[in-house]
Structure formats: structure tokens, C-alpha cells
Design an enzyme around this catalytic site. Structure first.
Site, mmCIF file in Angstrom:
data_model
loop_
_atom_site.group_PDB
_atom_site.id
_atom_site.type_symbol
_atom_site.label_atom_id
_atom_site.label_comp_id
_atom_site.label_asym_id
_atom_site.label_seq_id
_atom_site.Cartn_x
_atom_site.Cartn_y
_atom_site.Cartn_z
ATOM 1 C CG ASP A 148 -4.614 7.011 -6.647
ATOM 2 O OD1 ASP A 148 -5.795 7.312 -6.406
ATOM 3 O OD2 ASP A 148 -3.956 6.231 -5.920
ATOM 4 C CG ASP A 203 -8.054 3.238 -1.070
ATOM 5 O OD1 ASP A 203 -8.507 3.576 -2.176
ATOM 6 O OD2 ASP A 203 -6.933 3.573 -0.660
#
Length: 395
Positions: A148, A203
């Protein structure tokens, strides 16, 4: 002698370049399951084991799914030597034992970290510990790393991801590397040879079309952002529009079929994000549809292009091996699309091995699992609101 030396030098250089670009991993889009969409931080050893068992018992493993990926919140700190520490209350057997169990089921083990000093949930990130963490993951038997971009503290994205990529390669263990920096730094332009897939958007949210202030996107919004990235996808390097929401309850059965169909057309990684232990019949039917999966996993590795854009109605085409092509008629509207399509009227200029004017093709419906005509006839169908007609043209 000098000519021989030069020949072997050139061969070695070419081999080195090819090896950097394609290490034999993720030659088709990765398929598996990730914990985040359904469970967030509420993950533990029992849940992960039960998901792995459900992947086998549901038929998903036989359909091609192989990775079980633990997302954020498995880690709680570092010891005095800097080694990453898993949460011993949630994972009492340890990560090595959990990985061994996943492997015993014929599956592969995935894990999560972050290029920043902390993960997105404030757990220890890998910045400054890349090579140490990579060695630890290899010792645990990790096969897949999702990496991430939170708390990145202004790092250069390409350099940060290359550091972890180099660390993973230095372990000698084949580990699929998932770049997850949300498309902010256009990873499709530099990610090949560093990672095997890269997120292209913020997302995903469990909705057909929606946008959130913090960056969450619905299925249609993500598709629009990925549509023009087809030149960057191919074996070993994939555009990643984020994980699947199929089965999580925010969309209708028709919308989930559309979601899954379009991810297949986009040559996207198919990472399920639902609770595999209690799937209903419709969810299992979608996730294990071999006709749709075969389009996603086609060895040619091409991402579909939006062949025709008519506003609420779109036609997408994806070249396949053996001179075939997948065509998806996408209805974005809230009304039925009464399709009447003449195959001879338009040329799919980018599908090199398919000639609709010269040859007749049989039309295979990938959701009905039956032939519905030939390209010498007009294709007529009622496509439901937010639905698709996904077909494969075969000689």
C-alpha cells in the site's frame, strides 16, 4: 572468437532484459481472495483458515482461484531486532504455520504491507525495513504481497516500489508483487518489471455508480478510469481496478454479473472480497462461471477496448487466442436496452485475427452457456438495466 563473445554478450543482455520484464509470474491475471472488503481489520487465523477451506469446497480453487491474501491489521509491532511481529492473539499459530496450512490445501499465501512508515490502519509499515521484511515473508512461505501507499511521507513512488521489488527478488522466492498506490503516480507507466499488477484507481465501493469524498468509487466510475489503459496490460503486468465486491450485498444480482463480466473483459485480477463460507447460489454461480473466467484468463493477455460508446450503451471487445473475440454489450442505463446489432456494420479494427465480413462466427452466450446464433444474423436481445450481454465469437 571475438564474434562469439559478442554474440553471447548480446544473448545475455536480451535474456536479462526479458527476465526483468517477465519473471514467469502472473502470466494471467491473479485470482484469489482478499480479506479487506468484507472483514477490514477484523481478521484472525480462524477466519483465514475457513476462507481457504471454503475456497476449496465451493469449487473456486478448481475454477482457478489460488491466493488467500490477509490484508491490513495482522501486524502489531517490531521486536528489538526490527523483525515484524504478527498479532499473537489473532494469529496464535504464527504466519509460517498459517502459510503451511494454506499451502496444504493447494492454495497460495498472500500478505499485506505498506511502502510508508505505517500501514493505512496505523500498523507498522515497511519503510526502512524492506529487505528485512521481504526475507521474513519468504521464510513464512508468502507467495503474494499487496503493498500500500499510506504514510508515504513524500517518497518517490517508483523508487519506493522498486526497493521492495528488489527486496522480494533478492529472497529467491517467487512472490507476486501487487502495487497499491491507487493510480496517483501513474504506475502503469513504470510498474512493468517492478510489480506484476498495479492499482489504477481509488478503493472500490460496493455500488454500481457512486463517488465518495475520500476517493471511493463505484464499478462504473472505476471502469471509466481504466478504459484507456489497455496498452499497459499484458502477461506479467496487469492494470488492477481493485478487488471484487460480488456477494457483499450492495448491488443486485444483475449488477454483480456486470461487475464480474467487466473485470474479466478488462483482464483484471479477480480477487474475491466476500465471505466465502456462506455464499448463496447466485454468488457462487458468478464467481465460478468458467466461461467468463476463461475470458479473463486468456493467454493473449489483452485488455478489452470500448469499441463503441453510445452514452448509456457501450460495446467492448477483447481479442482472445485461437482467433476468437469476447464482446460485451454494457447497459449503463436504468431502462432495458433492446439490442439489434448488425455484426457486418462495424469493424473491430484492433482485433487482428477476426474478420466478421469474411467469416461466419458462432455466438456463445457466457451466462446462458449456449449458442445464440451466428454473426451472419442480426443479434437481438433485451439487456436489463445495469446488465450485460457477454458473448464469445467462435469459428
Amino acid at each position: 572468437m571475438k564474434k562469439c563473445f559478442l554474440f553471447f554478450l548480446v544473448v545475455n543482455i536480451v535474456h536479462s532484459v526479458l527476465s526483468q520484464e517477465n519473471d514467469g509470474l502472473a502470466l494471467t491475471p491473479p485470482m484469489g481472495w482478499n480479506s479487506w472488503n468484507k472483514f477490514g481489520c477484523n481478521v484472525d487465523e480462524t477466519i483465514i483458515k475457513e476462507m481457504a477451506e471454503a475456497m476449496v469446497n465451493s469449487g473456486m480453487r478448481d475454477a482457478g482461484y489460488e491466493f488467500i491474501v490477509i490484508d491490513d491489521c495482522w501486524q502489531i509491532g517490531r521486536d528489538s531486532l526490527g523483525n515484524i511481529i504478527p498479532d499473537s492473539e489473532r494469529f496464535p499459530s504464527g504466519m509460517k504455520a498459517l502459510g503451511d496450512y494454506i499451502h496444504s490445501l493447494g492454495l497460495k499465501f498472500g500478505i499485506y504491507s505498506c511502502a510508508g512508515s505505517k500501514t493505512c490502519q496505523g500498523r507498522p509499515g515497511s519503510r526502512g525495513y524492506q529487505f528485512q521484511d521481504a526475507r521474513t515473508y519468504a521464510e513464512w512461505g508468502v507467495d503474494y504481497l499487496k503493498y500500500d501507499w499510506c504514510y508515504n511521507e513524500g517518497q518517490n513512488a517508483e523508487a519506493a516500489y522498486k526497493t521492495m521489488s528488489d527486496a522480494l527478488k533478492a529472497t529467491g522466492r517467487p512472490i507476486v508483487f501487487s502495487i497499491c498506490e491507487w493510480g496517483d503516480n501513474e504506475p502503469w507507466k513504470w510498474g512493468k518489471g517492478i510489480g506484476h499488477l498495479w492499482r489504477t484507481t481509488a478503493d472500490i465501493r460496493d455500488c454500481f455508480q457512486c463517488q465518495f469524498d475520500w476517493g471511493g468509487l463505484g464499478v462504473m466510475d472505476i471502469i471509466d478510469r481504466q478504459a484507456e489503459l489497455y496498452p499497459y496490460a499484458g502477461p506479467g503486468h496487469w492494470n488492477d481496478p481493485d478487488m471484487l465486491e460480488v456477494g457483499n450485498g450492495g448491488m443486485t444480482y444483475t449488477e454483480y454479473k456486470t461487475h464480474f463480466s467487466m473485470w474479466a473483459m478488462l483482464a483484471a485480477p479477480l480477487m474475491a472480497g466476500n465471505d466465502l463460507r456462506n455464499m448463496d447460489r447466485q454468488t457462487r454461480e458468478i464467481l465460478t462461471n468458467l466461461d467468463v473466467i476463461s475470458i479473463n484468463q486468456d493467454e493473449l493477455g489483452q485488455q478489452a477496448r470500448r469499441f463503441m460508446d453510445m452514452g448509456d450503451y457501450e460495446i467492448w471487445a477483447k481479442p482472445l487466442t485461437k482467433g476468437e473475440v469476447a464482446v460485451c454489450f454494457l447497459n449503463r442505463s436504468s431502462e432495458v436496452w433492446k439490442l439489434a446489432y448488425n455484426w457486418k456494420q462495424h469493424t473491430m479494427y484492433f482485433v487482428k485475427d477476426v474478420n466478421l465480413h469474411k467469416y461466419q462466427y458462432k455466438i456463445w452466450d457466457c451466462w446462458k452457456h449456449e449458442y445464440i446464433g451466428t454473426t451472419n444474423e442480426k443479434l437481438s436481445a433485451d439487456i436489463p438495466p445495469h446488465g450485460v450481454l457477454l458473448v464469445r465469437l467462435k469459428k
